[in-house]
Motif scaffolding. Structure first.
Motif, PDB file in Angstrom:
ATOM      1  N   ALA A 219       0.834  -1.202   0.000  1.00 17.95           N
ATOM      2  CA  ALA A 219       0.000   0.000   0.000  1.00 17.95           C
ATOM      3  C   ALA A 219       0.870   1.255   0.000  1.00 17.95           C
ATOM      4  CB  ALA A 219      -0.929  -0.004   1.212  1.00 17.95           C
ATOM      5  N   ALA A 220       1.954   1.226   0.773  1.00 19.13           N
ATOM      6  CA  ALA A 220       2.869   2.369   0.802  1.00 19.13           C
ATOM      7  C   ALA A 220       3.549   2.558  -0.548  1.00 19.13           C
ATOM      8  CB  ALA A 220       3.911   2.173   1.904  1.00 19.13           C
ATOM      9  N   LEU A 221       3.922   1.457  -1.193  1.00 19.07           N
ATOM     10  CA  LEU A 221       4.520   1.555  -2.526  1.00 19.07           C
ATOM     11  C   LEU A 221       3.550   2.213  -3.502  1.00 19.07           C
ATOM     12  CD1 LEU A 221       6.221  -1.952  -2.952  1.00 19.07           C
ATOM     13  CD2 LEU A 221       7.349   0.218  -2.451  1.00 19.07           C
ATOM     14  N   ALA A 222       2.298   1.777  -3.462  1.00 19.21           N
ATOM     15  CA  ALA A 222       1.296   2.320  -4.383  1.00 19.21           C
ATOM     16  C   ALA A 222       1.099   3.817  -4.176  1.00 19.21           C
ATOM     17  CB  ALA A 222      -0.028   1.584  -4.200  1.00 19.21           C
ATOM     18  N   ARG A 223       1.243   4.266  -2.949  1.00 20.17           N
ATOM     19  CA  ARG A 223       1.001   5.675  -2.642  1.00 20.17           C
ATOM     20  C   ARG A 223       2.207   6.568  -2.922  1.00 20.17           C
ATOM     21  NH1 ARG A 223      -1.891   4.712   3.299  1.00 20.17           N
ATOM     22  NH2 ARG A 223      -3.771   3.665   2.500  1.00 20.17           N
ATOM     23  N   HIS A 224       3.406   6.022  -2.789  1.00 23.08           N
ATOM     24  CA  HIS A 224       4.575   6.898  -2.760  1.00 23.08           C
ATOM     25  C   HIS A 224       5.677   6.583  -3.766  1.00 23.08           C
ATOM     26  CE1 HIS A 224       2.854   8.439   0.930  1.00 23.08           C
ATOM     27  NE2 HIS A 224       2.915   7.252   1.500  1.00 23.08           N
ATOM     28  N   VAL A 225       5.657   5.422  -4.388  1.00 18.24           N
ATOM     29  CA  VAL A 225       6.775   5.003  -5.233  1.00 18.24           C
ATOM     30  C   VAL A 225       6.345   5.011  -6.703  1.00 18.24           C
ATOM     31  CG1 VAL A 225       8.328   3.074  -5.771  1.00 18.24           C
ATOM     32  CG2 VAL A 225       7.788   3.625  -3.385  1.00 18.24           C
ATOM     33  N   PRO A 226       7.177   5.538  -7.600  1.00 20.47           N
ATOM     34  CA  PRO A 226       6.835   5.512  -9.032  1.00 20.47           C
ATOM     35  C   PRO A 226       6.546   4.092  -9.515  1.00 20.47           C
ATOM     36  CG  PRO A 226       8.729   6.930  -8.644  1.00 20.47           C
ATOM     37  CD  PRO A 226       8.460   6.221  -7.344  1.00 20.47           C
ATOM     38  N   VAL A 227       5.667   3.995 -10.483  1.00 22.46           N
ATOM     39  CA  VAL A 227       5.215   2.687 -10.953  1.00 22.46           C
ATOM     40  C   VAL A 227       6.376   1.814 -11.404  1.00 22.46           C
ATOM     41  CG1 VAL A 227       3.882   1.508 -12.747  1.00 22.46           C
ATOM     42  CG2 VAL A 227       2.917   3.505 -11.591  1.00 22.46           C
ATOM     43  N   HIS A 228       7.328   2.379 -12.150  1.00 19.21           N
ATOM     44  CA  HIS A 228       8.413   1.549 -12.679  1.00 19.21           C
ATOM     45  C   HIS A 228       9.291   0.998 -11.559  1.00 19.21           C
ATOM     46  CE1 HIS A 228      10.408   5.493 -12.312  1.00 19.21           C
ATOM     47  NE2 HIS A 228      11.540   4.823 -12.219  1.00 19.21           N
ATOM     48  N   GLU A 229       9.457   1.753 -10.462  1.00 21.66           N
ATOM     49  CA  GLU A 229      10.248   1.257  -9.340  1.00 21.66           C
ATOM     50  C   GLU A 229       9.499   0.154  -8.593  1.00 21.66           C
ATOM     51  OE1 GLU A 229      11.794   4.244  -6.736  1.00 21.66           O
ATOM     52  OE2 GLU A 229      12.308   5.603  -8.383  1.00 21.66           O
ATOM     53  N   ALA A 230       8.204   0.351  -8.394  1.00 18.44           N
ATOM     54  CA  ALA A 230       7.406  -0.682  -7.735  1.00 18.44           C
ATOM     55  C   ALA A 230       7.390  -1.963  -8.563  1.00 18.44           C
ATOM     56  CB  ALA A 230       5.985  -0.178  -7.504  1.00 18.44           C
ATOM     57  N   PHE A 231       7.285  -1.810  -9.877  1.00 20.24           N
ATOM     58  CA  PHE A 231       7.271  -2.983 -10.752  1.00 20.24           C
ATOM     59  C   PHE A 231       8.551  -3.792 -10.598  1.00 20.24           C
ATOM     60  CE2 PHE A 231       8.224  -5.173 -14.703  1.00 20.24           C
ATOM     61  CZ  PHE A 231       7.045  -5.865 -14.937  1.00 20.24           C
TER      62      PHE A 231
END
Length: 208
Positions: free
Chosen positions: A183-195
């Motif tokens: 959830a924190a990734l979805a809110r704060h991290v750019p999509v390509h980094e989360a991927f």
């Protein structure tokens, strides 16, 4: 798909046969009207009624009900978003991704098929997905029912800790901590980094 069978022939042989009489009455969808952005898929007040319609309408009535909404102005983008959100909220992704959850995974492919097709046929893949969703939802209900819970805010790490928390939780196979970190990734991290983070752990075990 058999050689010589076009989209309409394929759908005519599938479970969406009852929808075909009124599909031809729906407005055409121009290519630019079918283009979407990631921010479209969010649980918000504006999309919630359509999501609930998909969730709560019996399978035998859903296609006709959705067609009525389209005739009243529901757009391709709105239906695509609501379909995806209904799947995420009602189809369990664990313990094994796949099987019922294909009803969610296939939506992207259906959208790509719609983009590649002529304007008059762009609704067809989404109606197929609606039918698939109701079958998967029915199976999930028969197996005990499942519905995605709200985010446990107490388990969501701070923005600067999101990536580290996710790595640590996934390394420990800690499902609840991983959900909070995601959830924190979805809110704060750019999509390509989360991927990149998800891809690293997704290759670890086919059950993920």
């Amino acid at each position: 798909m058999a050689e010589g069978m076009d989209r309409r022939d394929f759908l005519a042989s599938s479970a969406v046969v009852p929808a075909l009489p009124f599909l031809g009455q729906l407005p055409v969808v121009a290519a630019q009207e079918a283009q979407v952005q990631p921010q479209l898929v969010r649980f918000e007040d504006g999309i919630e009624p359509l999501v609930r319609l998909i969730e709560e309408t019996p399978a035998e009535r859903l296609l006709e009900e959705v067609a009525r909404r389209i005739k009243k102005g529901t757009s391709y983008r709105q239906l695509l978003a609501a379909l995806f959100l209904a799947g995420v909220r009602n189809i369990p992704p664990r313990p094994n991704v796949g099987f019922k959850f294909h009803a969610v995974l296939v939506i992207h492919s259906a959208h790509q098929a719609a983009l590649a097709g002529p304007d008059r046929d762009r609704w067809l893949p989404l109606f197929w997905c609606l039918d698939y969703f109701k079958r998967a939802q029915g199976q999930a209900i028969r197996e005990g029912g499942w519905r995605m819970k709200p985010v446990a805010e107490g388990r969501v790490p701070a923005a600067e800790q999101a990536q580290t928390a996710f790595r640590e939780a996934m390394t420990r196979w800690d499902e609840e901590a991983a959900d909070g970190a995601a959830a924190a990734l979805a809110r704060h991290v750019p999509v390509h980094e989360a991927f990149e983070l998800f891809a690293h752990f997704a290759a670890r075990d086919f059950r993920d």
